[in-house]
Write a protein that holds these residues in place. Structure first.
Motif, short mmCIF file in Angstrom:
data_model
loop_
_atom_site.label_atom_id
_atom_site.label_comp_id
_atom_site.label_asym_id
_atom_site.label_seq_id
_atom_site.Cartn_x
_atom_site.Cartn_y
_atom_site.Cartn_z
N ASN A 195 -35.92 -120.01 36.93
CA ASN A 195 -36.67 -120.96 36.12
C ASN A 195 -37.94 -121.39 36.85
OD1 ASN A 195 -34.93 -121.04 33.94
ND2 ASN A 195 -33.68 -122.70 34.80
N GLY A 196 -39.07 -121.18 36.19
CA GLY A 196 -40.34 -121.53 36.80
C GLY A 196 -41.18 -120.33 37.16
N LEU A 197 -40.62 -119.13 37.00
CA LEU A 197 -41.43 -117.93 37.23
C LEU A 197 -42.41 -117.73 36.08
CD1 LEU A 197 -38.80 -115.34 38.55
CD2 LEU A 197 -40.29 -116.84 39.86
N PRO A 198 -43.54 -117.09 36.34
CA PRO A 198 -44.53 -116.90 35.27
C PRO A 198 -44.02 -115.97 34.18
CG PRO A 198 -45.14 -115.65 37.22
CD PRO A 198 -44.00 -116.53 37.61
N SER A 199 -44.47 -116.19 32.96
CA SER A 199 -44.25 -115.34 31.79
C SER A 199 -42.92 -115.55 31.09
CB SER A 199 -44.39 -113.84 32.14
OG SER A 199 -45.66 -113.59 32.66
N GLY A 200 -41.90 -116.02 31.79
CA GLY A 200 -40.63 -116.29 31.14
C GLY A 200 -39.77 -115.06 31.00
N PRO A 201 -38.45 -115.25 30.79
CA PRO A 201 -37.53 -114.12 30.68
C PRO A 201 -37.85 -113.25 29.48
CG PRO A 201 -36.47 -116.17 30.00
CD PRO A 201 -37.78 -116.54 30.60
N GLY A 202 -37.57 -111.96 29.62
CA GLY A 202 -37.79 -111.05 28.52
C GLY A 202 -39.20 -110.50 28.47
N VAL A 203 -40.12 -111.09 29.23
CA VAL A 203 -41.51 -110.62 29.24
C VAL A 203 -41.82 -109.94 30.57
CG1 VAL A 203 -43.92 -111.34 29.08
CG2 VAL A 203 -42.18 -112.49 27.69
N TYR A 204 -41.43 -110.59 31.64
CA TYR A 204 -41.70 -110.08 32.98
C TYR A 204 -40.38 -109.67 33.59
CZ TYR A 204 -43.93 -110.11 37.62
OH TYR A 204 -44.43 -109.78 38.86
N ARG A 205 -39.84 -108.56 33.16
CA ARG A 205 -38.48 -108.18 33.54
C ARG A 205 -38.45 -107.38 34.85
NH1 ARG A 205 -34.63 -107.11 28.34
NH2 ARG A 205 -34.91 -109.14 27.40
N PHE A 206 -37.32 -107.50 35.53
CA PHE A 206 -37.15 -106.87 36.83
C PHE A 206 -36.14 -105.74 36.76
CE2 PHE A 206 -38.07 -111.42 37.72
CZ PHE A 206 -39.33 -111.25 38.29
N ASP A 207 -36.35 -104.75 37.63
CA ASP A 207 -35.36 -103.70 37.82
C ASP A 207 -34.23 -104.16 38.73
OD1 ASP A 207 -36.79 -101.15 36.63
OD2 ASP A 207 -38.30 -102.21 37.81
N ILE A 208 -34.58 -105.05 39.66
CA ILE A 208 -33.63 -105.52 40.66
C ILE A 208 -33.86 -107.00 40.92
CG2 ILE A 208 -32.83 -105.23 43.05
CD1 ILE A 208 -34.33 -102.42 42.90
N ILE A 209 -32.77 -107.75 40.98
CA ILE A 209 -32.82 -109.14 41.43
C ILE A 209 -31.85 -109.28 42.59
CG2 ILE A 209 -32.34 -111.56 40.86
CD1 ILE A 209 -33.15 -110.95 37.98
N THR A 210 -32.30 -109.89 43.66
CA THR A 210 -31.45 -110.11 44.84
C THR A 210 -31.39 -111.60 45.13
OG1 THR A 210 -33.36 -109.84 46.32
CG2 THR A 210 -32.02 -107.88 45.87
N ALA A 211 -30.33 -112.01 45.82
CA ALA A 211 -30.23 -113.42 46.19
C ALA A 211 -29.19 -113.63 47.28
CB ALA A 211 -29.86 -114.27 44.98
N ASN A 212 -29.55 -114.47 48.23
CA ASN A 212 -28.60 -115.04 49.17
C ASN A 212 -28.62 -116.53 48.90
OD1 ASN A 212 -26.97 -115.81 51.28
ND2 ASN A 212 -28.51 -115.50 52.87
N PRO A 213 -27.92 -116.96 47.85
CA PRO A 213 -28.00 -118.37 47.43
C PRO A 213 -27.10 -119.26 48.26
CG PRO A 213 -26.48 -117.18 46.02
CD PRO A 213 -27.02 -116.18 47.01
N PRO A 214 -27.22 -120.57 48.12
CA PRO A 214 -26.25 -121.46 48.77
C PRO A 214 -24.85 -121.13 48.25
CG PRO A 214 -28.11 -122.70 47.86
CD PRO A 214 -28.23 -121.30 47.34
N TYR A 215 -23.86 -121.10 49.19
CA TYR A 215 -22.50 -120.82 48.70
C TYR A 215 -21.40 -121.52 49.50
CZ TYR A 215 -22.80 -116.90 52.13
OH TYR A 215 -22.97 -116.12 53.25
N LEU A 216 -21.76 -122.49 50.32
CA LEU A 216 -20.73 -123.27 50.99
C LEU A 216 -20.13 -124.29 50.01
CD1 LEU A 216 -22.12 -124.15 54.54
CD2 LEU A 216 -20.73 -122.19 53.85
N THR A 217 -18.83 -124.50 50.09
CA THR A 217 -18.20 -125.53 49.29
C THR A 217 -18.59 -126.90 49.84
OG1 THR A 217 -16.21 -125.67 50.66
CG2 THR A 217 -16.23 -123.99 48.90
N GLN A 218 -18.36 -127.93 49.05
CA GLN A 218 -18.68 -129.28 49.50
C GLN A 218 -17.89 -129.63 50.75
OE1 GLN A 218 -21.16 -131.29 48.25
NE2 GLN A 218 -20.71 -132.34 50.17
N GLN A 219 -16.63 -129.20 50.81
CA GLN A 219 -15.81 -129.48 51.98
C GLN A 219 -16.36 -128.75 53.22
OE1 GLN A 219 -11.66 -128.61 51.49
NE2 GLN A 219 -11.12 -129.16 53.58
N GLU A 220 -16.75 -127.50 53.04
CA GLU A 220 -17.32 -126.74 54.15
C GLU A 220 -18.60 -127.38 54.64
OE1 GLU A 220 -15.78 -122.20 53.08
OE2 GLU A 220 -17.61 -122.99 52.16
N TRP A 221 -19.44 -127.83 53.70
CA TRP A 221 -20.69 -128.44 54.10
C TRP A 221 -20.46 -129.77 54.83
CZ3 TRP A 221 -25.15 -127.69 55.79
CH2 TRP A 221 -26.09 -128.72 55.87
#
Length: 304
Positions: A195-221
């Motif tokens: 959300n916030g990328l230019p052009s919006g979904p369906g217009v500026y489409r990607f072949d590949i999306i990668t992510a190392n997102p946050p994934y610690l649980t609240q207890q772990e954090w």
């Protein structure tokens, strides 16, 4: 007074770190097991930093005298390390996939398990993969932090169109700095996942999306916080089960990927099967999981 020699300073530093690490909470030092720490290696890295030379060059200077000003700097670096400051923050850099990335406090430090994600993308898409079609693949990396995922891929796939995004201003600035340092082309956006990328979904489409997102649980954090973990909460904590950002990303990614486009997500070893189920529920196919270098489940891939 006989000056201290480099080999003596290394021994002093190693013993100081061994004593400081012994019995300590590993979370204080940004690791999950105290055995993951290497006092001998860290003492070499810190002394080399104090001398402004490569750690490898120390071996040829073991008998050299150490100036007091350099020893004082070394001693201060050792003190900061025992206090929990990450080596990468002290050095201002971290190696990733053979490349040197600038790292600033407030940004997640690149780790070797993330190299598996990069390797998988490069393996799935050899350099000549799109050559016959005459197209430039588009890749976007979410939660980019230092930019280690997109810029490493771009370094090895120069013809690709690569972009990155992060919700944090410091991360956006750091990723842009690393892009310039590596001399690769690309754009960095401030965005909440996609959300916030230019052009919006369906217009500026990607072949590949990668992510190392946050994934610690609240207890772990909470455990990390109690131990004084220095890396930012925004890059690590993701709700009660650690899947908050991953759920949002999977829901968004399907609208941004081209048909047959792929989504690669890093998560904790205990979460990969749940990530695979989320991908399946969202309509992704050919879902696979790949282990990291410690043979723990780490990366999940789905195809739109």
């Amino acid at each position: 007074m006989t000056p201290l020699r480099i080999h003596q300073a290394l021994n002093i530093g190693r013993r100081y770190l061994e004593k400081g690490f012994s019995g300590a909470n590993p979370y204080t030092y940004g690791v999950f097991q105290i055995n993951d720490l290497n006092p001998g290696l860290e003492s070499r890295v810190l002394l080399a930093l104090a001398l402004n030379i490569s750690p490898d060059y120390l071996w040829s200077r073991l008998q050299d005298p150490l100036e007091f000003s350099s020893f004082r700097c070394y001693r201060e670096l050792l003190r900061k390390r025992i206090a929990g400051e990450p080596i990468a923050y002290l050095r201002g850099s971290q190696e990733f996939f053979g490349l040197d990335y600038y790292v600033a406090p407030g940004v997640l430090i690149p780790r070797e398990e993330t190299e598996v994600l990069v390797s998988w993308v490069l393996e799935d898409y050899p350099e000549d993969f799109y050559a016959s079609e005459g197209v430039q693949p588009r890749l976007h990396d979410c939660c980019t932090g230092t930019g280690c995922i997109p810029w490493t891929i771009k370094y090895h796939r120069n013809a690709w169109l690569v972009s990155a995004s992060d919700i944090d201003d410091t991360a956006v600035e750091t990723a842009e700095t690393n892009r310039r340092n590596l001399g690769v082309d690309g754009r960095v956006y401030k965005a909440d996942l996609l959300n916030g990328l230019p052009s919006g979904p369906g217009v500026y489409r990607f072949d590949i999306i990668t992510a190392n997102p946050p994934y610690l649980t609240q207890q772990e954090w909470s455990t990390c916080m109690d131990a004084g973990w220095k890396e930012p909460e925004l890059a690590l904590s993701a709700g009660d089960d650690g899947l908050l950002c991953i759920r949002l990303l999977i829901a968004q990614a399907r609208d941004w990927l081209k048909p047959s486009g792929r989504l690669y997500i890093e998560s904790g070893p205990s979460q990969c099967k749940a990530v695979a189920e989320l991908l399946q529920s969202a309509g992704f196919s050919d879902i696979k999981i790949r282990n990291d270098l410690s043979d723990r489940e780490r990366i999940t891939r789905g195809t739109r």
